[in-house]
Design a protein around this motif. Sequence first.
Motif, PDB file in Angstrom:
ATOM      1  N   TYR A 360       0.922  -1.169  -0.073  1.00  0.00           N
ATOM      2  CA  TYR A 360       0.089   0.096   0.150  1.00  0.00           C
ATOM      3  C   TYR A 360       0.760   1.286  -0.136  1.00  0.00           C
ATOM      4  O   TYR A 360       0.473   2.402   0.059  1.00  0.00           O
ATOM      5  CB  TYR A 360      -0.901   0.062   1.176  1.00  0.00           C
ATOM      6  CG  TYR A 360      -1.836  -1.313   1.188  1.00  0.00           C
ATOM      7  CD1 TYR A 360      -2.968  -1.380   0.567  1.00  0.00           C
ATOM      8  CD2 TYR A 360      -1.475  -2.224   2.061  1.00  0.00           C
ATOM      9  CE1 TYR A 360      -3.671  -2.603   0.704  1.00  0.00           C
ATOM     10  CE2 TYR A 360      -2.288  -3.544   2.285  1.00  0.00           C
ATOM     11  CZ  TYR A 360      -3.457  -3.434   1.508  1.00  0.00           C
ATOM     12  OH  TYR A 360      -4.385  -4.831   1.566  1.00  0.00           O
ATOM     13  N   VAL A 363      -0.080   4.413  -2.607  1.00  0.00           N
ATOM     14  CA  VAL A 363      -1.647   4.757  -2.909  1.00  0.00           C
ATOM     15  C   VAL A 363      -1.367   6.452  -2.756  1.00  0.00           C
ATOM     16  O   VAL A 363      -0.635   6.937  -2.142  1.00  0.00           O
ATOM     17  CB  VAL A 363      -2.380   4.511  -1.639  1.00  0.00           C
ATOM     18  CG1 VAL A 363      -2.702   3.013  -1.529  1.00  0.00           C
ATOM     19  CG2 VAL A 363      -1.720   4.844  -0.407  1.00  0.00           C
ATOM     20  N   SER A 368      -8.221   5.444  -4.512  1.00  0.00           N
ATOM     21  CA  SER A 368      -7.529   4.400  -5.086  1.00  0.00           C
ATOM     22  C   SER A 368      -7.153   3.293  -3.831  1.00  0.00           C
ATOM     23  O   SER A 368      -7.110   2.078  -4.105  1.00  0.00           O
ATOM     24  CB  SER A 368      -6.117   4.843  -5.279  1.00  0.00           C
ATOM     25  OG  SER A 368      -5.426   5.499  -4.519  1.00  0.00           O
ATOM     26  N   GLN A 372      -7.994  -0.527  -3.960  1.00  0.00           N
ATOM     27  CA  GLN A 372      -7.105  -1.782  -3.760  1.00  0.00           C
ATOM     28  C   GLN A 372      -7.546  -2.782  -2.733  1.00  0.00           C
ATOM     29  O   GLN A 372      -7.454  -3.902  -3.050  1.00  0.00           O
ATOM     30  CB  GLN A 372      -5.602  -1.156  -3.511  1.00  0.00           C
ATOM     31  CG  GLN A 372      -4.595  -2.009  -3.444  1.00  0.00           C
ATOM     32  CD  GLN A 372      -3.152  -1.296  -3.010  1.00  0.00           C
ATOM     33  OE1 GLN A 372      -3.050  -0.328  -3.204  1.00  0.00           O
ATOM     34  NE2 GLN A 372      -2.248  -2.186  -2.558  1.00  0.00           N
ATOM     35  N   GLU A 376      -8.444  -6.695  -3.233  1.00  0.00           N
ATOM     36  CA  GLU A 376      -7.509  -7.828  -2.301  1.00  0.00           C
ATOM     37  C   GLU A 376      -8.716  -8.517  -1.677  1.00  0.00           C
ATOM     38  O   GLU A 376      -8.754  -9.906  -1.479  1.00  0.00           O
ATOM     39  CB  GLU A 376      -6.756  -7.090  -1.556  1.00  0.00           C
ATOM     40  CG  GLU A 376      -5.590  -6.577  -2.366  1.00  0.00           C
ATOM     41  CD  GLU A 376      -4.414  -6.020  -1.435  1.00  0.00           C
ATOM     42  OE1 GLU A 376      -4.786  -5.661  -0.197  1.00  0.00           O
ATOM     43  OE2 GLU A 376      -3.559  -5.704  -2.024  1.00  0.00           O
TER      44      GLU A 376
END
Length: 617
Positions: A360, A363, A368, A372, A376
Amino acid sequence: MAKATFLLASLLLLGNVFFIRAAFPPNVITDMAKIVMDNYCSPEKLTGIKEAIEAGGSNTEVLNIPDGNSLASVLSAGFQLTISDTRLVVSYEPDYVPVVPPQMPSLPPEQLVAVLQTSIKLDILEGNIGYLRIDNILGEEVAEKVGPLLLDLIWNKIVATSALIFDLRYTGTGDITGIPYIVSYFTEAEPEIHIDSVYDRPSNTTTKLLSKTTLLGQRYGINKPLIILTSKNTKGIAEDIAYCLQSLKRATIVGEKTAGGSVKISKIKVGDTGFYVTMPTAKSINPITGSSWEVTGVKPNVEVNAEDALATAIKIVNLRALVPAIIEGSATLIADNYAFEDIGAEVAERLKGNLANGDYSMVVSKSSLKAQINDELKTLSGDKGLKTISNTPVMPPMEYSPEMYIELIKMSFYTEVLENNIGYLRFDMFGDFEEVKAIAQIIVEHVWNKVVNTDALIIDLRNNVGGPTTAISGFCSYFFDADKQIVLDKLYDRQTGTTSELLSLPELTGKRYGSKKSLIILTSGVTAGAAEEFVYIMKKLGRAMIVGETTAGDSHPPKIFSVGETGVSLSIPTIHSDTSTGPAWEGTGITPHIPVSADAALGTAKGIFNKHFAGQK
C-alpha cells in the motif's frame, strides 16, 4: 525516406526566392550532415537523411540564401521533421563564444556550501514531513568535496523525517554523475541495482549507472514515503532521477509532465562557418521499462498543475500515514465479524502481510486505496459481498399513499398467464419483511391473485439482485402446505455465535400455491443474495426445477462497519447458510437442474410445461 525528402524540398523551395549569389561555402550542408550523422544519439533515426542533405548540398541554389538565420531555420525544420526530435537545432551565431563550464571555486568548504545553499531549500513541514528543493543536481565530485557539511546542514535533518517531498519543479541543470548518487539514498545498500544505462554516440559506448553500496551518511531507506514534484520546466538530469525512482516504484511523481530533455546536449560548430548544431549526443535507456523519458517527458503518477503539486503531495503523505490504521482496523473487523471464521482470519492475516510487504506504499488517494483493498478482499475471500463501500447518506423514509403503493407494486412485479394456464411471475428485488408485511394485502390483490390459480408457475429471477432475506421464509411458505412447518434453512450468525432455524410460516396473507403444482425458477449470473437463498431452499427441498445459468455466488446481506474515524467503511457478511452437510451457495452460486443461457431459459421452461400438459390431454 519520405520525411527525409522534406529537407531537400524545403531547401530547393527557399533557394528560389533569394538572389543568385553564393553566400556560404558549398560544403556547409554536407559538413553539417556529417556532424549529425556522427554525433546524434539515435543513429537508427537517421535513415535517408544523408542522401537528402548531400543532394541539397550539390544544389547551388540552396547556398544562394544570403541570410544565415533563414537557412538555419529551414535546416532545423527539416532535421526535426525527419527524425521527430525538436531537440536538434541548427543556429547561425557568428559571434558565439563557447561557454566554458564553471570550475569549482577555490573557496573553503563552508563558503562553498553557502553558495550551494542558494539552490537548495530545506524545510520540515507539519507532521514531520521533509521538504527538499534542489535546483541544480550536484555531481559526485562536488558532493564528495562538500558532502560532510551538506550532511550536517541538510541531509541529517531530512533522514529524521517521516516522509520526504523532493521538489524538482525548478531543476533544469545537473551533472550525470549525480544520478546514482541521489537515487542510492532511496534504495538499500544491497543488492546493487542497475538503475539506468546511458549510450554516448560520439564514443559509441554505453555506461551502466548502478546504485552505490556505500554512501556518506544514512540512507533514507525504502519504506518511508517519497514524493517527487515536477513541472514542465523539470529537465535533463532531474528527469532521469524522477524516472529512475518512479520505475523502481520508490517514488510517486506529482505535478506536470516534464520537459522531455536529454542527459547530454552538445553544441557543435560547423567547420569555420558561423553555423552550430545543437543536439542530444547521448540517451538514457531505463533497464526496467526498456524505454526513456527523453522527448516525451516523465508522466506523473498524479497529474496536477505545478503550483498545486506541493499541496497535493502533502495530502498523499497524510493519507499514507493513515494506511496502517485503515488496514489493521479492516483486518480486525473482518477477523471478528466475517461469517466464515476461518476465511475471515486468513483474509485478515493476508491484509496485514500485504501492509508489511509495502503493497500500500504507493497509494495516492483514498479512492485508490479503497479500490485496492476492495480488489484484495474479493481475491482473498472469493466473496463478492466482502468489500469496501462508499459512505452514502441515509435518505429519510418516504411516505406513500395507497395509490402510490399500488403503482409502485405494478412497476416492481410483472405477471402473465401463458398458454395451458401457466403462470409467469417476475420481480427483480426482495423487500424487507416489515415493509412487505405492511403492504402484503395490496401485493396479493394486484400481483399474487393473478397467478395463484394457475396449474404451473414460472418464477423469473434472472434479473433479481437480492435484497434483505427477511422476507424469504414468507415467500417460500406460499409453495408449501400449511399443515406442516418446514425447516427451510439454518443460519449461522457469526456475531452472536448462534445458529437459528429459518421456518415456513403457518399463516399467510392470501391463498397458498401449495406443494403439489409444478414450479420452475429461472436464474442467471445476475441472480444474487436473497434470490439465491430462495433458489437454494427450493432446490434443496426438491420443490422447484431450476432452469438457466449458475447464480452469482453472492452472500447473505452484509452489515456495514466503519473502520474507526478513517472515513473507510466495509461491507461484511456476518451470516451464512448451514454448511454442516456441505457447501451452500455463498461464493459458488447454485447450479441449475437444466443449464441453458439466460436468454433461452424462459423458452426452455415454457417448452417443458407445454410438453407436460400436452401429454395429459
